[in-house]
Design an enzyme around this catalytic site. Structure first.
Site, PDB file in Angstrom:
ATOM      1  N   ARG A  16      19.936 -28.371  -3.916  1.00  0.00           N
ATOM      2  CA  ARG A  16      21.008 -27.832  -4.759  1.00  0.00           C
ATOM      3  C   ARG A  16      20.420 -26.925  -5.863  1.00  0.00           C
ATOM      4  NH1 ARG A  16      22.934 -26.509  -9.506  1.00  0.00           N
ATOM      5  NH2 ARG A  16      22.154 -28.439 -10.404  1.00  0.00           N
ATOM      6  N   CYS A 241      14.989 -19.888 -12.753  1.00  0.00           N
ATOM      7  CA  CYS A 241      15.686 -20.085 -14.002  1.00  0.00           C
ATOM      8  C   CYS A 241      16.550 -18.851 -14.209  1.00  0.00           C
ATOM      9  CB  CYS A 241      14.696 -20.256 -15.145  1.00  0.00           C
ATOM     10  SG  CYS A 241      15.489 -20.355 -16.749  1.00  0.00           S
TER      11      CYS A 241
END
Ligand code: ZN
Length: 306
Positions: A16, A241
């Site tokens: 995920r 990120c």
């Protein structure tokens, strides 16, 4: 308890949080095969899918199809991310037994990322958690940007502690403090987990770090010493990120397993299979993985192990 008797649960979030932050979009079979390899390596709880809109997160499309292809009797808990009532309904319909909801500890980030205030997000969480419990499912909560915000900078620890005080209770299975942008350092991890454990002594806590600035594994050590029961990580260290385009992803699961194994802390994971799973997903994504242990090899080498 001595370290020799201790165990830490590693939750692989690669399927995920990892895949969601990768440019390459994988097909259903590849996602399912990745999950199967993680389960085969001994991962007993993992973040498998996200029940968010595929328009918003194309990497997470086909959550129902992926979920339907997972075994329901293999002793593995497959967690689905749900960020609203619709997500919870989809998760429960798919047969998901644990949902994870995420709210943000910083106002600006909450507004920009989720379009809600922190207050509204807490209200939604409380509704979802109660609903999940009534349906016989577990609900866990991640507090994002607990260690720092890309828009506001430092996040006051009191804010995080206040949120934990509000959400800890019967409807909450576990609370994760997440370093969403990978800015935390170990002393901060010790302090913040110490503070939240003091106000919610009966609660289960999980740590979630990104290795954006190479402090991920040190932060895992600090969390371990602070007494958390569970740590998130991703095989291969895949992911990224969203606020640092060149950054790597979550802490690599295999590097974390190596450290904990050598510290005498049990994880129940076969490190060789986990290394292979990380390398396998790196090949599917078409890039080298950030994990270190597969490059150097496990110490001691197999032929020298007792
Ligand atoms: Zn994350």
């Amino acid at each position: 308890m001595t370290d020799a008797q201790r165990s830490i649960e590693i939750i692989d979030v690669g399927p995920r949080d990892g895949l969601q932050n990768e440019a390459e979009i994988l097909d259903i079979d590849t996602k399912v095969e990745f999950i199967r390899r993680l389960a085969d390596a001994g991962i007993r709880r993992m973040e498998a899918v996200s029940f968010v809109s595929p328009k918003r997160v194309p990497q997470m499309a086909e959550a129902e199809e992926v979920f339907a292809a997972l075994p329901d009797d293999d002793g593995v808990t497959y967690i689905g991310l749900a960020l609203n009532r619709r997500g919870l309904d989809r998760a429960l319909e798919a047969g998901c037994r644990e949902v994870n909801y995420a709210l943000v500890a910083s106002d600006t980030f909450s507004q920009k990322n989720q379009g809600t205030t922190i207050e509204q997000a807490v209200d939604v969480y409380e509704e979802i958690a109660a609903e999940a419990k009534a349906a016989g499912a577990r609900c866990s909560l991640t507090i994002s940007t607990a260690f720092g915000c890309p828009f506001q900078g430092e996040v006051p620890p009191e804010r995080v502690v206040g949120l934990v005080e509000r959400v800890a209770g019967d409807d909450t299975y576990e609370i994760a403090l997440a370093d969403t942008i990978g800015c935390a350092v170990p002393s901060q991890v010790s302090d913040l987990f110490g503070s939240v454990m003091a106000v919610a002594p009966g609660a289960r806590f999980r740590a979630h770090f990104h290795n954006t600035r190479n402090t991920g594994l040190a932060n895992c050590y600090a969390a371990t010493e602070a007494g958390v029961q569970s740590i998130d990580a991703s095989a291969g260290g895949i992911g990224g990120c969203p606020f640092a385009p060149r950054a790597t992803g979550n802490v690599p699961s295999e590097d974390l397993v190596y450290m904990l194994d050598r510290m005498g802390i049990k994880t129940g994971i076969d490190i060789d299979k986990l290394i292979a799973a990380g390398e396998w997903i790196g090949e599917r994504l078409g890039h080298a993985i950030p994990a270190m242990i597969g490059k150097a090899g496990v110490f001691p080498p197999a032929e020298l192990r007792a």
